[in-house]
Enzyme design. Structure first.
Site, mmCIF file in Angstrom:
data_model
loop_
_atom_site.group_PDB
_atom_site.id
_atom_site.type_symbol
_atom_site.label_atom_id
_atom_site.label_comp_id
_atom_site.label_asym_id
_atom_site.label_seq_id
_atom_site.Cartn_x
_atom_site.Cartn_y
_atom_site.Cartn_z
ATOM 1 C CB SER A 57 -0.879 -0.457 1.312
ATOM 2 O OG SER A 57 0.044 0.054 2.138
ATOM 3 C CB ILE A 59 5.177 5.582 0.037
ATOM 4 C CG1 ILE A 59 4.243 7.374 0.386
ATOM 5 C CG2 ILE A 59 6.250 5.621 -1.033
ATOM 6 C CD1 ILE A 59 4.938 7.609 1.598
ATOM 7 C CB SER A 189 8.849 11.364 7.386
ATOM 8 O OG SER A 189 7.772 12.649 8.392
ATOM 9 C CE1 TYR A 202 6.911 7.932 11.040
ATOM 10 C CE2 TYR A 202 6.516 10.688 10.610
ATOM 11 C CZ TYR A 202 6.795 9.327 10.258
ATOM 12 O OH TYR A 202 7.466 9.715 9.293
ATOM 13 C CE LYS A 206 9.860 7.225 9.273
ATOM 14 N NZ LYS A 206 10.133 6.171 8.363
#
Length: 326
Positions: A57, A59, A189, A202, A206
């Site tokens: 699903s 990207i 991100s 998150y 990252k």
């Protein structure tokens, strides 16, 4: 000498103006925009093998489609085999005959089973004889207030977004080192560049990913192994709905709305493919106003003043295009 300084000064002014106006025109950083138009085409990877995690699903799925259109062979890895089979059939159709069923391998894979990574990767190598690019795309986002986040959520976020990526990358590196070349790609991100409020776990995962990959790139400068970090902004995927929250096992559960101000997944996948074809070190892809916010991080005082003006609520509204009560 004065004329030389004048030329240098004028060049700096032009350079700055180009960057300033580009953030209003492009949906990606200037380097990526340049390479999309003048760099190596995605077709240059035709016949190569790209291993994509999180390919069922979002990207990962749409990057696979961008590659399939250009005859790139694919390893589609994720936990949901039914969805992978759907993506495979779409890839075969989009390839317009350039790919056969044997050119798209479906690999049912759980990134959290680190002890199985070598087995997963070997299955792909045995099928194709080689892997040219590993695209670590699997991961999840998160929403929550910093002090309310359970430590278990932090651990689960880092296990998926960071440690599983590091482990699979080390498996791939053994293969790349043996063959003398390869390309490591990770999906980070804008949160890997900017301290995003209400997503501490998150954002932390990252930022750590950037540190690991930047170190790897510098270690492999003379080893013919490229390292690319891809930094999307908000994209039309189901990423938000399945985001972690403050408590273990509780998903965010709010779907992306058609009216949201987000980049289309098809466009993001295309830009990811351009990044990979050109082996760019780091790529940003986001709609206004996220792109200028990223550039402003190079000016800490301005960035700090802007964040004070926006406040965490203002930034959150920009990010998810809605006002939420915590």
């Amino acid at each position: 000498m004065l004329w030389l300084l004048a030329i240098i000064g004028a060049a700096l002014i032009v350079y700055t103006l180009v960057y300033v106006f580009s953030v209003f025109y492009f949906d990606c950083d200037l380097s990526l925009a340049y390479h999309e138009k003048f760099g190596k085409p995605i077709e240059s990877l035709k016949g190569k093998v790209v291993f994509i995690t999180g390919a069922s699903s979002g990207i990962g799925e749409h990057t696979a489609y961008a590659f399939a259109k250009r005859g790139v062979k694919l390893v589609l890895a994720a936990r949901r085999k039914i969805e992978l089979d759907r993506v495979k059939q779409e890839c075969l159709q989009l390839s317009n005959g350039a790919l056969g069923a044997e050119d798209v391998l479906v690999l049912e894979m759980d990134m959290l089973k680190l002890d199985k990574h070598e087995e997963y990767f070997k299955t792909a190598v045995d099928h194709f004889g080689t892997i040219d690019v590993i695209f670590n795309n699997a991961g999840r986002s998160q929403r929550g207030i910093w002090e309310r986040i359970a430590m278990q959520v932090d651990k689960e976020m880092f296990e998926l977004n960071l440690f599983s990526v590091i482990n699979l990358t080390r498996v791939a590196l053994a293969h790349f080192t043996e063959k003398g070349k390869g390309h490591v790609v990770v999906t980070s991100s804008v949160a890997g560049v900017f301290g995003v409020p209400h997503s501490a776990s998150y954002t932390g995962s990252k930022h750590a990913l950037h540190g690991y990959m930047n170190a790897l790139r510098n270690e492999k400068l003379r080893a013919n192994i490229a390292v690319s970090v891809i930094c999307p902004g908000t994209v039309f995927t189901n990423f938000l709905q399945h985001s972690f929250t403050e408590q273990p096992g509780v998903m965010f559960g709010i779907k992306v709305q058609p009216t949201d101000h987000r980049m289309k997944a098809e466009r993001c996948g295309e830009l990811c493919a351009v990044t990979i074809a050109n082996q760019l070190n780091e790529s940003w892809m986001a709609l206004f106003p996220f792109l200028p916010l990223l550039y402003i991080t190079y000016f800490p005082n301005i960035c700090s003043a802007l964040m004070r003006y926006l406040g965490p609520e203002g930034y959150y509204k920009l990010r998810d295009n809605r006002k939420l009560d915590f």
